[in-house]
Design an enzyme around this catalytic site. Structure first.
Site, mmCIF file in Angstrom:
data_model
loop_
_atom_site.group_PDB
_atom_site.id
_atom_site.type_symbol
_atom_site.label_atom_id
_atom_site.label_comp_id
_atom_site.label_asym_id
_atom_site.label_seq_id
_atom_site.Cartn_x
_atom_site.Cartn_y
_atom_site.Cartn_z
ATOM 1 N N VAL A 101 30.723 37.258 46.931
ATOM 2 C CA VAL A 101 29.644 36.154 46.751
ATOM 3 C C VAL A 101 28.340 36.943 46.518
ATOM 4 C CG1 VAL A 101 31.077 34.861 48.178
ATOM 5 C CG2 VAL A 101 29.465 36.404 49.168
ATOM 6 N N HIS A 149 35.232 32.514 45.241
ATOM 7 C CA HIS A 149 34.779 32.305 46.757
ATOM 8 C C HIS A 149 33.231 31.993 46.860
ATOM 9 C CE1 HIS A 149 38.169 34.899 48.486
ATOM 10 N NE2 HIS A 149 38.410 33.559 48.019
ATOM 11 N N CYS A 161 24.306 20.905 49.549
ATOM 12 C CA CYS A 161 23.957 19.562 50.771
ATOM 13 C C CYS A 161 25.384 19.401 51.151
ATOM 14 C CB CYS A 161 23.279 18.540 49.896
ATOM 15 S SG CYS A 161 23.251 17.140 50.920
ATOM 16 N N CYS A 210 24.678 15.119 47.921
ATOM 17 C CA CYS A 210 24.021 14.268 47.327
ATOM 18 C C CYS A 210 23.313 14.625 45.993
ATOM 19 C CB CYS A 210 22.593 13.769 48.300
ATOM 20 S SG CYS A 210 21.290 14.954 48.107
ATOM 21 N N CYS A 228 17.667 15.074 50.105
ATOM 22 C CA CYS A 228 17.897 14.057 51.168
ATOM 23 C C CYS A 228 17.677 14.625 52.678
ATOM 24 C CB CYS A 228 19.419 13.655 51.156
ATOM 25 S SG CYS A 228 20.426 14.775 51.780
ATOM 26 N N GLY A 271 39.155 47.037 44.622
ATOM 27 C CA GLY A 271 38.396 47.316 45.892
ATOM 28 C C GLY A 271 38.619 45.830 46.582
ATOM 29 N N SER A 317 41.476 44.026 49.699
ATOM 30 C CA SER A 317 42.824 44.622 50.374
ATOM 31 C C SER A 317 43.855 43.429 49.989
ATOM 32 C CB SER A 317 42.509 44.330 51.794
ATOM 33 O OG SER A 317 41.791 42.855 52.260
ATOM 34 N N PRO A 329 40.653 53.257 47.280
ATOM 35 C CA PRO A 329 41.089 54.381 48.292
ATOM 36 C C PRO A 329 42.053 54.259 49.488
ATOM 37 C CG PRO A 329 38.608 53.878 48.479
ATOM 38 C CD PRO A 329 39.148 52.644 47.752
HETATM 39 C C1 BJW Z 1 37.126 50.146 48.295
HETATM 40 C C2 BJW Z 1 35.912 51.129 48.363
HETATM 41 C C3 BJW Z 1 35.410 51.756 47.280
HETATM 42 C C4 BJW Z 1 36.455 50.263 50.412
HETATM 43 N N1 BJW Z 1 36.017 51.367 45.905
HETATM 44 N N2 BJW Z 1 37.734 50.314 46.990
HETATM 45 C C5 BJW Z 1 49.030 31.737 52.445
HETATM 46 C C6 BJW Z 1 49.429 32.687 53.495
HETATM 47 C C7 BJW Z 1 48.757 33.011 54.714
HETATM 48 C C8 BJW Z 1 47.503 32.456 54.706
HETATM 49 C C9 BJW Z 1 47.041 31.580 53.869
HETATM 50 C C10 BJW Z 1 47.622 31.475 52.528
HETATM 51 N N3 BJW Z 1 47.104 30.523 51.997
HETATM 52 C C11 BJW Z 1 45.801 30.039 52.317
HETATM 53 C C12 BJW Z 1 45.931 30.883 53.663
HETATM 54 C C13 BJW Z 1 44.503 30.824 54.663
HETATM 55 C C14 BJW Z 1 43.589 31.797 54.000
HETATM 56 C C15 BJW Z 1 44.023 33.223 53.970
HETATM 57 O O1 BJW Z 1 44.243 33.759 52.907
HETATM 58 N N4 BJW Z 1 44.417 33.868 55.228
HETATM 59 C C16 BJW Z 1 44.804 35.276 55.226
HETATM 60 C C17 BJW Z 1 43.609 35.968 55.908
HETATM 61 C C18 BJW Z 1 45.750 35.215 56.087
HETATM 62 N N5 BJW Z 1 43.085 31.266 52.805
HETATM 63 C C19 BJW Z 1 41.979 30.262 52.879
HETATM 64 O O2 BJW Z 1 41.813 29.711 53.924
HETATM 65 C C20 BJW Z 1 41.583 30.095 51.561
HETATM 66 N N6 BJW Z 1 41.611 28.644 51.068
HETATM 67 C C21 BJW Z 1 42.673 28.185 51.007
HETATM 68 O O3 BJW Z 1 43.788 28.727 50.605
HETATM 69 O O4 BJW Z 1 42.767 26.745 51.053
HETATM 70 C C22 BJW Z 1 43.820 26.031 50.722
HETATM 71 C C23 BJW Z 1 43.350 24.540 50.735
HETATM 72 C C24 BJW Z 1 43.775 23.751 49.616
HETATM 73 C C25 BJW Z 1 43.421 22.446 49.594
HETATM 74 C C26 BJW Z 1 42.428 21.729 50.490
HETATM 75 C C27 BJW Z 1 42.127 22.671 51.475
HETATM 76 C C28 BJW Z 1 42.541 23.803 51.742
HETATM 77 C C29 BJW Z 1 40.156 30.311 51.543
HETATM 78 C C30 BJW Z 1 39.619 31.805 51.513
HETATM 79 C C31 BJW Z 1 38.269 31.998 51.773
HETATM 80 C C32 BJW Z 1 37.911 33.543 51.935
HETATM 81 N N7 BJW Z 1 36.636 33.568 52.256
HETATM 82 C C33 BJW Z 1 35.826 34.870 52.571
HETATM 83 C C34 BJW Z 1 34.631 34.691 53.014
HETATM 84 C C35 BJW Z 1 33.655 34.337 51.697
HETATM 85 C C36 BJW Z 1 32.029 33.911 52.019
HETATM 86 C C37 BJW Z 1 31.366 35.142 52.546
HETATM 87 O O5 BJW Z 1 31.341 36.035 52.244
HETATM 88 O O6 BJW Z 1 30.845 34.827 53.877
HETATM 89 O O7 BJW Z 1 36.172 35.694 51.548
HETATM 90 S S1 BJW Z 1 36.762 36.049 53.593
HETATM 91 C C38 BJW Z 1 36.299 37.488 52.948
HETATM 92 O O8 BJW Z 1 37.750 37.849 52.471
HETATM 93 C C39 BJW Z 1 35.971 37.162 51.749
HETATM 94 C C40 BJW Z 1 36.424 37.804 50.520
HETATM 95 O O9 BJW Z 1 36.025 37.524 49.181
HETATM 96 C C41 BJW Z 1 37.847 37.771 51.147
HETATM 97 C C42 BJW Z 1 38.523 38.935 50.386
HETATM 98 O O10 BJW Z 1 38.175 40.129 50.914
HETATM 99 P P1 BJW Z 1 38.502 41.518 50.061
HETATM 100 O O11 BJW Z 1 37.319 41.392 48.886
HETATM 101 O O12 BJW Z 1 39.784 41.666 49.641
HETATM 102 O O13 BJW Z 1 37.528 42.608 51.347
HETATM 103 P P2 BJW Z 1 38.201 43.466 52.184
HETATM 104 O O14 BJW Z 1 37.138 43.972 53.085
HETATM 105 O O15 BJW Z 1 39.447 42.731 53.039
HETATM 106 O O16 BJW Z 1 38.905 44.731 51.515
HETATM 107 C C43 BJW Z 1 37.988 45.674 51.012
HETATM 108 C C44 BJW Z 1 38.726 46.718 50.132
HETATM 109 O O17 BJW Z 1 38.014 47.616 49.558
HETATM 110 C C45 BJW Z 1 39.813 47.447 51.194
HETATM 111 O O18 BJW Z 1 41.075 47.362 50.608
HETATM 112 C C46 BJW Z 1 39.039 48.901 51.106
HETATM 113 O O19 BJW Z 1 40.055 50.019 50.997
HETATM 114 C C47 BJW Z 1 38.603 48.985 49.580
HETATM 115 N N8 BJW Z 1 37.147 49.802 49.443
HETATM 116 N N9 BJW Z 1 35.634 50.818 49.706
HETATM 117 C C48 BJW Z 1 36.995 50.640 46.066
HETATM 118 N N10 BJW Z 1 34.425 52.393 47.265
HETATM 119 ZN ZN ZN Z 2 21.261 16.155 50.169
#
Ligand code: BJW
Ligand code: ZN
Length: 260
Positions: free
Chosen positions: A115, A131, A139, A143, A164, A201, A203, A228
């Site tokens: 993001v 995301h 809003c 609205c 609003c 990058g 998980s 990594p």
């Molecule tokens: C390096 C490095 C370097 C370090 N070079 N690499 C099926 C099964 C189980 C659960 C679910 C499922 N389907 C849905 C779910 C629930 C949930 C989910 O997945 N939960 C699991 C955690 C269990 N998913 C949701 O709720 C999603 N919604 C959904 O599915 O809705 C269904 C629906 C349909 C219709 C109506 C209503 C609902 C939404 C998920 C939203 C995730 N939001 C966040 C926050 C965003 C806002 C914010 O930033 O504040 O998104 S959570 C957070 O995790 C963020 C990230 O985008 C996301 C992924 O994380 P990411 O990018 O992988 O980061 P890390 O920290 O995990 O990993 C970093 C990696 O980098 C590591 O591997 C390091 O080794 C590596 N690294 N240095 C290269 N230099």
């Molecule tokens: Zn509004």
């Protein structure tokens, strides 16, 4: 690292023994999926792992619609702090390599879970932000369409909708919320069509983003992981670079850039 049953990488047919991989074609269909790790070397904290945000904060307290309903001020303080952190960060060599890739390839799609907006700042034009974006607000009564607000710090916490007066929220996707439908559909479509997917990058734990590489694999794509640390995708990847993205990605790209 090559999986036994993986198809050859799209560039291996042209590779000459002892000379490393040959260039991609301009027409090779490439999808990139990035996560927080690509921005780590820019100074943006990741979520999981050492130094990750979820080590100090509970996701349920801050990144869910329930948390926002319970305490919008607390959630906004956290986002205002994260905006200040991200606002001080610049794109790194990995972001820049991807912007160059977009210019050099005809069929290139960049999908990000991030993001932070650093891909666009690096020059990427077409970015599918699964995301949302931390620099956009919306809003809670919907609205009006979401709007950009780069003020840092925000003058009022929690901020209000200028139209609003209702509460505004960050235009990001929290746990339990649906991803933006058109963005997800475009990412799924590109993943099914690609010949090569690079996963950088992430998980690969958060759905539905983590399933995009599976769509690519089902359709015979070659999968490359740059991280990594091992992830659930590692054993499925045809090529794994266990290195930080800002080092590995520019080199990977320089070795495969068409005509260069
Ligand atoms: C390096 C490095 C370097 C370090 N070079 N690499 C099926 C099964 C189980 C659960 C679910 C499922 N389907 C849905 C779910 C629930 C949930 C989910 O997945 N939960 C699991 C955690 C269990 N998913 C949701 O709720 C999603 N919604 C959904 O599915 O809705 C269904 C629906 C349909 C219709 C109506 C209503 C609902 C939404 C998920 C939203 C995730 N939001 C966040 C926050 C965003 C806002 C914010 O930033 O504040 O998104 S959570 C957070 O995790 C963020 C990230 O985008 C996301 C992924 O994380 P990411 O990018 O992988 O980061 P890390 O920290 O995990 O990993 C970093 C990696 O980098 C590591 O591997 C390091 O080794 C590596 N690294 N240095 C290269 N230099
Ligand atoms: Zn509004």
């Amino acid at each position: 690292m090559h999986g036994q049953s993986e198809p050859d990488p799209p560039y291996s047919q042209e590779g000459q023994p002892g000379r490393g991989p040959a260039a991609l074609r301009r027409s090779t269909r490439v999808v990139i999926l990035t996560g927080a790790g690509i921005s780590a070397e820019s100074g943006v904290p990741t979520f999981r792992g050492p130094g990750g945000l979820w080590r100090s904060y509970r996701a349920e307290d801050l990144a869910t619609p329930q948390a926002f309903r319970r305490d919008p001020e607390l959630v906004w303080q956290w986002y205002d702090w994260r905006r200040s952190v991200v606002g001080a960060c610049l794109p790194n060599a990995a972001h820049r390599a991807l912007a160059d890739m977009e210019r050099a390839l005809d069929d290139f799609v960049l999908v990000t879970q991030n993001v932070d907006g650093l891909h666009r700042l690096a020059g990427s034009r077409r970015v599918l932000e699964l995301h949302g974006n931390i620099w956009r607000l919306r809003c809670t009564l919907e609205c009006r369409p979401p709007w950009d607000d780069r003020r840092d710090p925000l003058p009022e916490i929690p901020p209000r909708c200028p139209a609003c007066g209702a509460l505004a929220r960050p235009d990001v996707v929290w746990f339990g919320e649906a991803l933006p439908g058109e963005v997800l559909a475009a990412a799924m479509d590109a993943s099914r069509r690609c010949a090569l997917m690079l996963v950088v990058g992430t998980s690969a734990l958060v759905q539905p983003a983590a399933s995009l590489p599976l769509l690519a694999l089902e359709n015979g794509a070659h999968l490359v992981e740059i991280n990594p640390q091992a992830t659930p995708l590692s054993r499925l990847a045809g090529e794994v670079l266990r290195e930080p993205a800002a080092r590995a990605l520019p080199r990977w790209w320089a070795e495969r850039r068409p005509g260069g």
